[in-house]
Design an enzyme around this catalytic site. Structure first.
Site, PDB file in Angstrom:
ATOM      1  N   ASP A  22      -8.007   1.664   4.138  1.00 46.52           N
ATOM      2  CA  ASP A  22      -8.503   0.363   4.573  1.00 46.52           C
ATOM      3  C   ASP A  22      -9.136  -0.295   3.359  1.00 46.52           C
ATOM      4  OD1 ASP A  22      -8.531  -1.296   7.052  1.00 46.52           O
ATOM      5  OD2 ASP A  22     -10.591  -1.577   6.385  1.00 46.52           O
ATOM      6  N   LYS A  64       0.842  -1.212   0.000  1.00 49.96           N
ATOM      7  CA  LYS A  64       0.000   0.000   0.000  1.00 49.96           C
ATOM      8  C   LYS A  64       0.868   1.250   0.000  1.00 49.96           C
ATOM      9  CE  LYS A  64      -3.811  -1.568   2.912  1.00 49.96           C
ATOM     10  NZ  LYS A  64      -4.471  -1.218   4.165  1.00 49.96           N
TER      11      LYS A  64
HETATM   12  P1  IMP Z   1      -5.990  -3.553   5.867  1.00 46.92           P
HETATM   13  O1  IMP Z   1      -6.639  -2.468   5.052  1.00 46.92           O
HETATM   14  O2  IMP Z   1      -4.754  -3.108   6.557  1.00 46.92           O
HETATM   15  O3  IMP Z   1      -6.984  -4.233   6.763  1.00 46.92           O
HETATM   16  O4  IMP Z   1      -5.446  -4.642   4.845  1.00 46.92           O
HETATM   17  C1  IMP Z   1      -6.082  -4.891   3.641  1.00 46.92           C
HETATM   18  C2  IMP Z   1      -5.611  -6.176   2.999  1.00 46.92           C
HETATM   19  O5  IMP Z   1      -6.395  -6.355   1.810  1.00 46.92           O
HETATM   20  C3  IMP Z   1      -4.169  -6.115   2.544  1.00 46.92           C
HETATM   21  O6  IMP Z   1      -3.285  -6.650   3.473  1.00 46.92           O
HETATM   22  C4  IMP Z   1      -4.213  -6.964   1.286  1.00 46.92           C
HETATM   23  O7  IMP Z   1      -4.056  -8.286   1.599  1.00 46.92           O
HETATM   24  C5  IMP Z   1      -5.620  -6.799   0.760  1.00 46.92           C
HETATM   25  N1  IMP Z   1      -5.578  -5.806  -0.310  1.00 46.92           N
HETATM   26  C6  IMP Z   1      -5.984  -4.512  -0.272  1.00 46.92           C
HETATM   27  N2  IMP Z   1      -5.728  -3.894  -1.425  1.00 46.92           N
HETATM   28  C7  IMP Z   1      -5.132  -4.808  -2.216  1.00 46.92           C
HETATM   29  C8  IMP Z   1      -4.611  -4.746  -3.528  1.00 46.92           C
HETATM   30  O8  IMP Z   1      -4.585  -3.709  -4.217  1.00 46.92           O
HETATM   31  N3  IMP Z   1      -4.096  -5.894  -3.976  1.00 46.92           N
HETATM   32  C9  IMP Z   1      -4.066  -7.059  -3.273  1.00 46.92           C
HETATM   33  N4  IMP Z   1      -4.510  -7.158  -2.042  1.00 46.92           N
HETATM   34  C10 IMP Z   1      -5.042  -6.036  -1.505  1.00 46.92           C
END
Ligand code: IMP
Length: 201
Positions: free
Chosen positions: A77, A21
């Site tokens: 998120d 990210k």
């Molecule tokens: P959080 O927003 O920190 O809860 O994490 C979101 C999770 O969603 C990430 O660790 C990824 O595994 C997945 N994710 C979010 N955006 C993407 C993307 O663009 N590609 C692949 N996985 C994603």
């Protein structure tokens, strides 16, 4: 609806500890003259994601970083929602990878929960970006990209669930795609386009 608050250049904290990210948000912010600082560079802790929605979690991360740093903060998120699994893993996308952040494991879990019937099943990514200021104000924006799942995983260019997601209109996965192409249509790029329009451009 009130007019969105605007952000005028300078330093901004990117409230994420996820390298994938951070790279993508850095690429998106790059042309607009901000000095983007990762939360980890300031030694900011990763707050617990206790929200029930993407927006709640994005807001709690952005407010925590803005208050701790005294700077505007941008959080993300996001997650993968699989229709046949009732939207799972959704807000639990990171947690399905476990303590070791093993996305091979998380992708195999999706494959197993679909009983192996993964090819062509519909799914979408959601991203909520929240911009928060140290005085407690925030603006939030949501982006979405629809597509289909594939198995086995393909490509090592992206992160997380990219190797099993084929966006609509394409035959390759996000994991196989040039980052510049992903930035033209990803959930994150779509949310960012709204941040730009409302708060920056
Ligand atoms: P959080 O927003 O920190 O809860 O994490 C979101 C999770 O969603 C990430 O660790 C990824 O595994 C997945 N994710 C979010 N955006 C993407 C993307 O663009 N590609 C692949 N996985 C994603």
């Amino acid at each position: 609806m009130s007019t969105p608050r605007r952000l005028t250049g300078g330093r901004i904290v990117v409230a994420s500890h996820n390298k994938g990210k951070l790279r993508e948000i850095g690429d998106l912010l790059d042309p607009f003259g901000f000095e983007a600082i990762a939360a980890s560079m300031l030694g900011l802790p990763e707050p617990e994601e206790t929200g029930k929605t993407f927006a709640e979690n994005a807001q709690l991360k952005a407010h925590a970083a803005a208050m701790a740093s005294g700077l505007p903060a941008l959080s993300d998120d996001s997650g993968l929602c699989v229709d046949a699994l009732g939207g799972a893993p959704g807000i639990y996308s990171a947690r399905w990878a476990g303590e070791a952040k093993d996305f091979g494991l998380a992708m195999r879990r999706i494959h197993a929960e679909l009983g192996g019937a993964m090819e062509g099943t519909s799914a979408h990514f959601i991203c909520v970006l929240t911009l928060a200021w140290p005085d407690g104000h925030h603006e939030s924006f949501e982006g979405r990209v629809d597509g289909r799942l594939t198995w086995p995983p393909r490509g090592d260019r992206g992160f997380g669930y990219d190797p099993i997601f084929v966006p609509e209109g394409y035959a390759i996965t996000f994991g196989e795609m040039e980052p510049e192409i992903k930035h033209q249509m990803s959930h994150r790029a779509r949310a960012f386009a709204q941040v730009l329009k409302a708060c920056i451009a």
